[in-house]
Design a protein around this motif. Sequence first.
Motif, PDB file in Angstrom:
ATOM      1  N   UNK A 122       0.826  -1.201   0.000  1.00 37.69           N
ATOM      2  CA  UNK A 122       0.000   0.000   0.000  1.00 37.69           C
ATOM      3  C   UNK A 122       0.867   1.261   0.000  1.00 37.69           C
ATOM      4  N   UNK A 123       0.699   2.065  -1.027  1.00 40.74           N
ATOM      5  CA  UNK A 123       1.435   3.309  -1.137  1.00 40.74           C
ATOM      6  C   UNK A 123       2.798   3.183  -1.773  1.00 40.74           C
ATOM      7  N   UNK A 124       3.199   1.969  -2.147  1.00 39.59           N
ATOM      8  CA  UNK A 124       4.563   1.757  -2.644  1.00 39.59           C
ATOM      9  C   UNK A 124       4.630   1.456  -4.140  1.00 39.59           C
ATOM     10  N   UNK A 125       3.507   1.523  -4.824  1.00 36.38           N
ATOM     11  CA  UNK A 125       3.515   1.138  -6.236  1.00 36.38           C
ATOM     12  C   UNK A 125       4.364   2.077  -7.088  1.00 36.38           C
ATOM     13  N   UNK A 126       4.398   3.356  -6.767  1.00 36.58           N
ATOM     14  CA  UNK A 126       5.214   4.294  -7.549  1.00 36.58           C
ATOM     15  C   UNK A 126       6.698   4.002  -7.342  1.00 36.58           C
ATOM     16  N   UNK A 177      -3.560   5.279  -1.425  1.00 41.59           N
ATOM     17  CA  UNK A 177      -2.171   4.932  -1.715  1.00 41.59           C
ATOM     18  C   UNK A 177      -1.334   6.152  -2.051  1.00 41.59           C
ATOM     19  N   UNK A 178      -1.947   7.118  -2.759  1.00 45.37           N
ATOM     20  CA  UNK A 178      -1.226   8.352  -3.087  1.00 45.37           C
ATOM     21  C   UNK A 178      -0.921   9.153  -1.830  1.00 45.37           C
ATOM     22  N   UNK A 179      -1.816   9.078  -0.849  1.00 46.02           N
ATOM     23  CA  UNK A 179      -1.566   9.733   0.427  1.00 46.02           C
ATOM     24  C   UNK A 179      -0.386   9.084   1.143  1.00 46.02           C
ATOM     25  N   UNK A 180      -0.405   7.768   1.219  1.00 47.69           N
ATOM     26  CA  UNK A 180       0.669   7.043   1.895  1.00 47.69           C
ATOM     27  C   UNK A 180       2.000   7.230   1.165  1.00 47.69           C
ATOM     28  N   UNK A 181       1.969   7.171  -0.144  1.00 48.46           N
ATOM     29  CA  UNK A 181       3.205   7.229  -0.934  1.00 48.46           C
ATOM     30  C   UNK A 181       3.453   8.556  -1.606  1.00 48.46           C
TER      31      UNK A 181
END
Length: 425
Positions: free
Chosen positions: A64-68, A92-96
Amino acid sequence: MSVFLIHPELPFCKGCGHHHVVRSTVKALEAIGVKPTDVILVTDIGCHGIVDAHFATHTVHGLHGRSVALAAGIAMGIPPGKKVIVYIGDGGATIGLQHILEAARMNIDLTVVVHNNMLYGMTGGQPSSLTPRGFRTAITPQGTSLPHHDLCRLVYEAGAPYVARVLGVGDFSEILRQALETDGFALVEVLELCTSYGLKWNPGLRLKALAEEAGYALGVWTRPPSPVFRLRVGKEGSLRPRGEGLLDLPPVAVRFSSPLEGRWTLILSGSAGEGVQQAAEILARAAMATGLHATKKGSYPVTVGVGFSTAEVILSRSPISYHGVHEPDAVIITSMDGLQNQEDRIRRMRRGVLWIDASLPVPETGAEIQIRDFRGRVGARHAALYAIWTVLQEMGILPPAALREAVQESPLADRVPMEIFASHG
């Protein structure tokens, strides 16, 4: 059916905007003429991520949040012409968020599609940092009190050459096509309403009205791109950064030769503040100057300046795909801190050589033991570097001149007395 979709029936809730994201992505990919095998789709945790099995492309499912961050690593290492796409939600954008901003700042060649339905849709409808003020969620039934981040503005100001925000209805494949054809980083924020939670807590709400009221400006923002950051494959399969800035490292010129044919692993362990990590880095650079591949991994306490300092070095004639050291060929111990840190590993050794300072007790081991007065000859500060010099001299893995030159080219050049390399014993 499109060549990009294995299963045309998508797994999302009826009416969810994720349907439009997938259909528009497929249409954009068809428009630019790539093959499914030329596309890598990296998905985040969230409802959008269950689409992986429906795509005929390469797919990677991240944390979660690490795809980028995952996608950035892929994009930096693959040949040009491939397309790396990230699917990520507003949660996810918030986390990452930092991963997104850094990828934009570095201009890594990938396209990020943010499924912004204003909440964490898979975990019950909690607000994210992209939830606009006043939007009601499962834990803010009276409306969220905080304003949302303007993701497009943040990413654009970080340096992205292409940023867009669209309503997640109908066909927006032209925007995605432009993003995919951008030379470098592109982000498309797709505004949606979660049919399970967003409409439940905000009955009668319309997406366009929400965007206008919340100040979600729609449009496309572009700038001339900076050089794309990626890794370049060398003659023997090695990778190094290319582009501009601090990460554009010059290659190490091969000026010497080494008799090493296979792989040699070393553990160097001593005390913090005694140059262990720098000595290991100098060894790795000296090895590269002989045409070898080299990796170096350091470990030490959080306090950094006290306690042990251990470095693991691998030298190899062929590229190194795994940098772990299970049973080292050589262990060098220069202090009691280093001995205490590595004593268990030393006791498990059934081969190899243990080089240990004369001031230390010799532990039980199945390795060959070599006792040397490293600290007594050159002092604590240079014991690690001198120990490496001694081992290389006696084992003949690298020519002495390669190590001396690596020292002279290092930040230690003005602080290391070169006479320590005049003799060994």
